[in-house]
Enzyme design. Sequence first.
Site, PDB file in Angstrom:
ATOM      1  N   VAL A  44       0.850  -1.208   0.000  1.00  0.00           N
ATOM      2  CA  VAL A  44       0.000   0.000   0.000  1.00  0.00           C
ATOM      3  C   VAL A  44       0.881   1.252   0.000  1.00  0.00           C
ATOM      4  O   VAL A  44       0.652   2.213  -0.751  1.00  0.00           O
ATOM      5  CB  VAL A  44      -0.954  -0.004   1.224  1.00  0.00           C
ATOM      6  CG1 VAL A  44      -1.783   1.274   1.249  1.00  0.00           C
ATOM      7  CG2 VAL A  44      -1.869  -1.234   1.209  1.00  0.00           C
ATOM      8  N   CYS A  45       1.915   1.225   0.841  1.00  0.00           N
ATOM      9  CA  CYS A  45       2.827   2.379   0.936  1.00  0.00           C
ATOM     10  C   CYS A  45       3.483   2.659  -0.416  1.00  0.00           C
ATOM     11  O   CYS A  45       3.686   3.818  -0.792  1.00  0.00           O
ATOM     12  CB  CYS A  45       3.906   2.119   1.976  1.00  0.00           C
ATOM     13  SG  CYS A  45       3.255   1.850   3.629  1.00  0.00           S
ATOM     14  N   THR A  46       3.830   1.620  -1.130  1.00  0.00           N
ATOM     15  CA  THR A  46       4.487   1.803  -2.427  1.00  0.00           C
ATOM     16  C   THR A  46       3.563   2.554  -3.380  1.00  0.00           C
ATOM     17  O   THR A  46       3.997   3.482  -4.084  1.00  0.00           O
ATOM     18  CB  THR A  46       4.882   0.423  -3.014  1.00  0.00           C
ATOM     19  OG1 THR A  46       5.787  -0.198  -2.087  1.00  0.00           O
ATOM     20  CG2 THR A  46       5.543   0.552  -4.370  1.00  0.00           C
ATOM     21  N   MET A  49       3.288   6.324  -2.185  1.00  0.00           N
ATOM     22  CA  MET A  49       4.484   7.115  -2.514  1.00  0.00           C
ATOM     23  C   MET A  49       4.513   7.411  -4.008  1.00  0.00           C
ATOM     24  O   MET A  49       4.851   8.518  -4.439  1.00  0.00           O
ATOM     25  CB  MET A  49       5.751   6.342  -2.130  1.00  0.00           C
ATOM     26  CG  MET A  49       5.999   6.307  -0.670  1.00  0.00           C
ATOM     27  SD  MET A  49       6.356   7.966  -0.052  1.00  0.00           S
ATOM     28  CE  MET A  49       5.695   7.805   1.569  1.00  0.00           C
TER      29      MET A  49
END
Length: 211
Positions: A44-46, A49
């Site tokens: 999810v973070c990828t 970002m």
Amino acid sequence: MSLRIGDIAPDFTIDTTKGPIRLHDWAKGSWVFFFSHPADFTPVCTTEMGRTAQLAADFAARNVKPLGLSTDTVKEHLKWIDDVNDTQDTDLQFPIIADEDLVVARTYDMIHPEESQTAAVRSVFIIDPALKIRLTMTYPMNVGRNFTEILRVIDALQAGDANRIATPADWIPGGKVIIPPSISNAEAKTLFPQGWKELRPYLRLTELAKV
Ligand code: BEZ
């Protein structure tokens, strides 16, 4: 105590992927989209970002600097950014804070111990050029944020500041805006010569000139 709308964003000096940053110097004259994520090398973070990087021109057009944070190291961030750029087809240029000691994350109440003792949840702070916190949002670790909404709320804050208006539910730029009850009809005549529609004395809608 957690930070509230209207508080001055606490200052800090910390290492980032673009070198050390002192928030109050770095932010001077700009809006800041300050957001935390739980961990590098996670799915999810990828995507978050990558989306922030893809929207670089949209943030710049609004005089907004993105600033990421997680409790990983600069070395980890830099390695991960290669993955973000590769998988999200972008070129991430905004700084990401390496908050290994959780100092900033604790100050900004980004550590929610029932979720994790060491990783931040998905916090958002929109900070204005006077360094005031204007909006906070907190998302859980497994739900990616809506970046259309992040840009929309920045537009709403900036439109409100520029025109002394409020924005109704689901407002998007170009839509009708609200004349706040704190503005009398007499003052509204000067501020909004285009006129307004009064649905109730407390509910007056007007249109802003298109820019
Ligand atoms: C993610 O970015 O996919 C993620 C990170 C931490 C917890 C859950 C999901």
